[in-house]
Design a protein around this motif. Structure first.
Motif, PDB file in Angstrom:
ATOM      1  N   THR A 114       0.808  -1.203   0.000  1.00 15.54           N
ATOM      2  CA  THR A 114       0.000   0.000   0.000  1.00 15.54           C
ATOM      3  C   THR A 114       0.849   1.264   0.000  1.00 15.54           C
ATOM      4  N   GLY A 115       0.206   2.390  -0.387  1.00 17.49           N
ATOM      5  CA  GLY A 115       0.924   3.652  -0.440  1.00 17.49           C
ATOM      6  C   GLY A 115       2.139   3.559  -1.338  1.00 17.49           C
ATOM      7  N   GLY A 116       3.232   4.176  -0.908  1.00 22.34           N
ATOM      8  CA  GLY A 116       4.445   4.220  -1.720  1.00 22.34           C
ATOM      9  C   GLY A 116       5.078   2.869  -1.977  1.00 22.34           C
ATOM     10  N   ALA A 117       4.776   1.867  -1.122  1.00 27.52           N
ATOM     11  CA  ALA A 117       5.344   0.538  -1.319  1.00 27.52           C
ATOM     12  C   ALA A 117       4.872  -0.097  -2.618  1.00 27.52           C
ATOM     13  N   ALA A 118       3.697   0.319  -3.103  1.00 30.81           N
ATOM     14  CA  ALA A 118       3.227  -0.206  -4.387  1.00 30.81           C
ATOM     15  C   ALA A 118       4.203   0.130  -5.504  1.00 30.81           C
ATOM     16  N   GLY A 119       4.983   1.189  -5.315  1.00 28.67           N
ATOM     17  CA  GLY A 119       5.968   1.556  -6.328  1.00 28.67           C
ATOM     18  C   GLY A 119       6.989   0.469  -6.588  1.00 28.67           C
ATOM     19  N   ILE A 120       7.310  -0.340  -5.574  1.00 31.57           N
ATOM     20  CA  ILE A 120       8.246  -1.446  -5.776  1.00 31.57           C
ATOM     21  C   ILE A 120       7.636  -2.463  -6.733  1.00 31.57           C
ATOM     22  N   LEU A 121       6.332  -2.711  -6.580  1.00 29.94           N
ATOM     23  CA  LEU A 121       5.629  -3.584  -7.524  1.00 29.94           C
ATOM     24  C   LEU A 121       5.598  -2.953  -8.906  1.00 29.94           C
ATOM     25  N   PHE A 122       5.250  -1.668  -8.997  1.00 26.58           N
ATOM     26  CA  PHE A 122       5.171  -1.001 -10.292  1.00 26.58           C
ATOM     27  C   PHE A 122       6.516  -1.043 -11.028  1.00 26.58           C
ATOM     28  N   ALA A 123       7.616  -0.957 -10.274  1.00 25.44           N
ATOM     29  CA  ALA A 123       8.948  -0.900 -10.883  1.00 25.44           C
ATOM     30  C   ALA A 123       9.517  -2.276 -11.180  1.00 25.44           C
ATOM     31  N   SER A 124       8.822  -3.340 -10.763  1.00 27.65           N
ATOM     32  CA  SER A 124       9.302  -4.696 -11.027  1.00 27.65           C
ATOM     33  C   SER A 124       8.993  -5.090 -12.469  1.00 27.65           C
ATOM     34  N   ASP A 125       9.836  -5.940 -13.006  1.00 28.29           N
ATOM     35  CA  ASP A 125       9.630  -6.416 -14.377  1.00 28.29           C
ATOM     36  C   ASP A 125       8.639  -7.575 -14.425  1.00 28.29           C
ATOM     37  N   LEU A 126       8.574  -8.333 -13.356  1.00 27.30           N
ATOM     38  CA  LEU A 126       7.653  -9.455 -13.230  1.00 27.30           C
ATOM     39  C   LEU A 126       7.140  -9.480 -11.804  1.00 27.30           C
ATOM     40  N   ALA A 127       5.990 -10.087 -11.596  1.00 25.41           N
ATOM     41  CA  ALA A 127       5.484 -10.202 -10.230  1.00 25.41           C
ATOM     42  C   ALA A 127       4.521 -11.372 -10.125  1.00 25.41           C
ATOM     43  N   ALA A 128       4.542 -11.987  -8.948  1.00 23.87           N
ATOM     44  CA  ALA A 128       3.553 -12.994  -8.584  1.00 23.87           C
ATOM     45  C   ALA A 128       2.915 -12.542  -7.277  1.00 23.87           C
ATOM     46  N   ALA A 129       1.624 -12.803  -7.133  1.00 22.19           N
ATOM     47  CA  ALA A 129       0.891 -12.360  -5.946  1.00 22.19           C
ATOM     48  C   ALA A 129       0.165 -13.528  -5.303  1.00 22.19           C
ATOM     49  N   ALA A 130       0.142 -13.532  -3.981  1.00 22.98           N
ATOM     50  CA  ALA A 130      -0.684 -14.486  -3.251  1.00 22.98           C
ATOM     51  C   ALA A 130      -2.148 -14.076  -3.383  1.00 22.98           C
ATOM     52  N   PRO A 131      -3.069 -15.002  -3.179  1.00 23.28           N
ATOM     53  CA  PRO A 131      -4.491 -14.644  -3.294  1.00 23.28           C
ATOM     54  C   PRO A 131      -4.923 -13.520  -2.355  1.00 23.28           C
ATOM     55  N   ASP A 132      -4.210 -13.343  -1.218  1.00 18.38           N
ATOM     56  CA  ASP A 132      -4.591 -12.283  -0.281  1.00 18.38           C
ATOM     57  C   ASP A 132      -3.907 -10.951  -0.565  1.00 18.38           C
ATOM     58  N   ALA A 133      -3.119 -10.869  -1.607  1.00 16.94           N
ATOM     59  CA  ALA A 133      -2.391  -9.633  -1.920  1.00 16.94           C
ATOM     60  C   ALA A 133      -3.359  -8.538  -2.357  1.00 16.94           C
TER      61      ALA A 133
END
Length: 255
Positions: A114-133
């Protein structure tokens, strides 16, 4: 580095090395100066390692963004802008480094980003998420200006309209919605293993060539200017009485 961030190397399914960065800081990996400093040190270590693939993981919650309690404490002491100066620009530099690095970076997200931490996801080239993400901005609730690339980077990924709607309505987007937006490529109960599989399934030089052409000089200049604008806007709003009142109410309601 201390226990806030740990680094090691793991082997991908194709035998390639992968540099793993694990966040394990208090308050659900809140983005405070110590954690941000150690994340930069982790990127330094990644660069020095020569490894071309990396994975960023959190704990039960990936990261809840800025530490509202510390922002409120600084605001009450008349130091809101000073505290913002040791948090926001450091986060912005981290986001910029991630998209500029000749490394394929994946994130594995559980719980809140949440908040600014989402930027780490936005800046990633790939991502996997758990169902609760889930990802939620919270800026309008707090009276903050967006940071972490919500206005500088996200519109490049989703389009300006969806990015604005997300911010204005403070939507909480779960894992399947993040996949629909193509911000994550897989939803899995074991996102760390799935992210490693995503990294192992792509040819490194091909992926790095694509990354360098997508993030060309013009796009990088635009993101950099946007991040600078976010920093200036955040600093302008953080010291207001309205923002202080909203932080106080938020912490009281969620205490």
């Amino acid at each position: 580095m201390t226990a806030l961030v740990a680094c090691d190397k793991v082997e991908l399914q194709n035998g390639e090395p992968c540099f793993r960065i694990a966040l394990s800081a208090p308050r659900a990996n809140a983005l405070e100066p110590g954690l941000l400093t150690e994340l930069h040190e982790a990127l330094d270590a990644l660069e020095q390692s020569g490894v071309q693939k990396a994975l960023i993981i959190g704990g039960r919650n990936f990261s809840t963004g800025g530490d509202i309690g510390r922002f409120l404490e600084a605001a009450q002491a008349g130091r809101a802008e000073n505290y913002a100066d040791v948090v926001v620009p450091v986060l912005q530099d981290l986001i910029m480094r991630m998209i500029e690095m000749p490394v394929v970076i994946a994130s594995a997200v559980r719980g809140a980003a949440t908040g600014g931490a989402a930027g780490i996801l936005f800046a990633s080239d790939l991502a996997a998420a758990a169902p609760d993400a889930f990802v939620q901005p919270y800026y309008g609730v707090m009276g903050f200006a967006p940071d972490g690339g919500w206005t500088a980077l996200l519109p490049e990924l989703t389009g300006a309209g969806p990015a604005q709607s997300w911010l204005m309505a403070n939507h909480r987007f779960g894992a399947l919605e993040l996949q629909r937006l193509e911000l994550v490529q897989a939803v899995d109960a074991d996102p760390e293993t799935r992210a490693l599989a995503l990294l192992g399934g792509i040819e490194t030089e091909s992926a790095l060539a694509a990354k360098s052409m997508i993030w060309n000089d013009a796009r990088l200049d635009g993101v950099r200017a946007g991040l600078d604008a976010e920093t200036a806007a955040f600093r302008k709003l953080i010291g207001r009485q309205e923002t202080l009142s909203r932080m106080t109410e938020f912490l009281h309601s969620n205490g």
